[in-house]
Design a protein around this motif. Sequence first.
Motif, mmCIF file in Angstrom:
data_model
loop_
_atom_site.group_PDB
_atom_site.id
_atom_site.type_symbol
_atom_site.label_atom_id
_atom_site.label_comp_id
_atom_site.label_asym_id
_atom_site.label_seq_id
_atom_site.Cartn_x
_atom_site.Cartn_y
_atom_site.Cartn_z
ATOM 1 N N LEU A 1 0.585 -0.972 0.311
ATOM 2 C CA LEU A 1 0.065 0.389 0.071
ATOM 3 C C LEU A 1 0.610 1.296 -0.398
ATOM 4 O O LEU A 1 0.285 2.406 -0.284
ATOM 5 C CB LEU A 1 -1.222 0.289 1.552
ATOM 6 N N GLU A 2 2.184 1.308 0.821
ATOM 7 C CA GLU A 2 2.991 2.370 0.810
ATOM 8 C C GLU A 2 3.481 2.959 -0.569
ATOM 9 O O GLU A 2 3.712 4.255 -0.685
ATOM 10 C CB GLU A 2 4.358 1.235 1.229
ATOM 11 N N GLY A 3 3.128 1.815 -1.927
ATOM 12 C CA GLY A 3 4.107 3.012 -2.913
ATOM 13 C C GLY A 3 2.451 4.003 -3.742
ATOM 14 O O GLY A 3 2.523 3.337 -4.890
ATOM 15 N N LEU A 4 0.961 3.771 -3.298
ATOM 16 C CA LEU A 4 -0.275 4.200 -3.425
ATOM 17 C C LEU A 4 -0.044 5.432 -3.177
ATOM 18 O O LEU A 4 0.571 5.999 -2.430
ATOM 19 C CB LEU A 4 -1.313 3.061 -3.307
ATOM 20 N N MET A 5 -0.498 6.446 -3.450
ATOM 21 C CA MET A 5 -1.249 7.163 -3.847
ATOM 22 C C MET A 5 -2.007 8.529 -2.866
ATOM 23 O O MET A 5 -2.511 7.222 -2.823
ATOM 24 C CB MET A 5 -1.010 8.315 -5.106
ATOM 25 N N ASP A 6 -1.805 9.278 -2.418
ATOM 26 C CA ASP A 6 -3.701 9.277 -1.787
ATOM 27 C C ASP A 6 -3.443 10.464 -2.772
ATOM 28 O O ASP A 6 -3.412 10.693 -3.532
ATOM 29 C CB ASP A 6 -2.784 10.197 -0.061
ATOM 30 N N ALA A 7 -4.684 10.505 -2.187
ATOM 31 C CA ALA A 7 -6.043 11.677 -2.825
ATOM 32 C C ALA A 7 -5.511 13.005 -3.515
ATOM 33 O O ALA A 7 -5.762 12.864 -4.616
ATOM 34 C CB ALA A 7 -7.402 11.864 -2.166
ATOM 35 N N ALA A 8 -4.553 13.980 -2.709
ATOM 36 C CA ALA A 8 -3.704 14.654 -3.787
ATOM 37 C C ALA A 8 -2.937 14.786 -4.071
ATOM 38 O O ALA A 8 -2.771 15.223 -5.485
ATOM 39 C CB ALA A 8 -3.425 15.654 -2.337
ATOM 40 N N SER A 9 -1.991 14.064 -4.531
ATOM 41 C CA SER A 9 -1.239 13.314 -5.006
ATOM 42 C C SER A 9 -1.597 12.806 -6.202
ATOM 43 O O SER A 9 -1.714 12.911 -7.738
ATOM 44 C CB SER A 9 -0.624 11.836 -4.611
ATOM 45 N N TYR A 10 -2.773 11.760 -6.623
ATOM 46 C CA TYR A 10 -3.504 11.342 -7.575
ATOM 47 C C TYR A 10 -4.133 12.095 -8.288
ATOM 48 O O TYR A 10 -4.101 13.065 -9.527
ATOM 49 C CB TYR A 10 -4.604 10.514 -6.626
ATOM 50 N N LYS A 11 -4.930 13.793 -7.456
ATOM 51 C CA LYS A 11 -5.609 14.528 -7.859
ATOM 52 C C LYS A 11 -5.164 15.054 -8.809
ATOM 53 O O LYS A 11 -4.969 15.637 -9.961
ATOM 54 C CB LYS A 11 -6.530 15.284 -7.040
ATOM 55 N N ALA A 12 -3.829 15.730 -8.922
ATOM 56 C CA ALA A 12 -2.617 16.236 -8.865
ATOM 57 C C ALA A 12 -2.177 15.574 -10.157
ATOM 58 O O ALA A 12 -2.297 16.333 -11.204
ATOM 59 C CB ALA A 12 -0.942 16.377 -8.510
ATOM 60 N N THR A 13 -1.846 14.100 -10.482
ATOM 61 C CA THR A 13 -1.535 13.470 -12.000
ATOM 62 C C THR A 13 -3.321 13.630 -13.067
ATOM 63 O O THR A 13 -2.679 12.893 -14.346
ATOM 64 C CB THR A 13 -1.454 11.609 -11.778
ATOM 65 N N THR A 14 -4.437 14.067 -12.324
ATOM 66 C CA THR A 14 -4.974 13.775 -13.147
ATOM 67 C C THR A 14 -5.376 14.820 -13.900
ATOM 68 O O THR A 14 -6.458 15.392 -14.228
ATOM 69 C CB THR A 14 -6.715 13.054 -12.764
ATOM 70 N N GLU A 15 -4.814 16.666 -13.345
ATOM 71 C CA GLU A 15 -5.726 17.660 -14.027
ATOM 72 C C GLU A 15 -4.883 17.642 -14.779
ATOM 73 O O GLU A 15 -3.699 17.473 -15.781
ATOM 74 C CB GLU A 15 -5.238 18.861 -12.860
#
Length: 125
Positions: A111-125
């Motif tokens: 799980l440590e290799g996954l993104m939190d919501a803020a990081s994921y949001k940044a990749t999709t903008e």
Amino acid sequence: MSKVIEGLLYSESHEWVKVEGNIAVIGVSDFAQKEMGEITYVDMPDVDDEVEKGESFGALESVKAASDLYSPVSGTVVEKNDELEDAPEKVNEDAYEAWIIKVEMSDPSELEGLMDAASYKATTE
């Protein structure tokens, strides 16, 4: 703009994970379902199948394309969302309610290799 839920973890391939003890509830993100368009079929593994982090465990098919689903964690499938077999459009209605599989994790440290919501949001903008 796509919905991103705080408290979930996200993979680079647009799957989300909700952690419930040693169980990972896995689905696809709102961003992914919007990119695909109208979902017409969800291919899922069977209960007791093994999944490996980063490996394909199924696919989504839409009127536009087919896309593999990649497991964000390794483990054993303990449940699949049978509702999606007859109603794949539920993924379009609410990607975060329409989970696909539940996996008993063999290595929760993945799980440590996954993104939190803020990081994921940044990749999709």
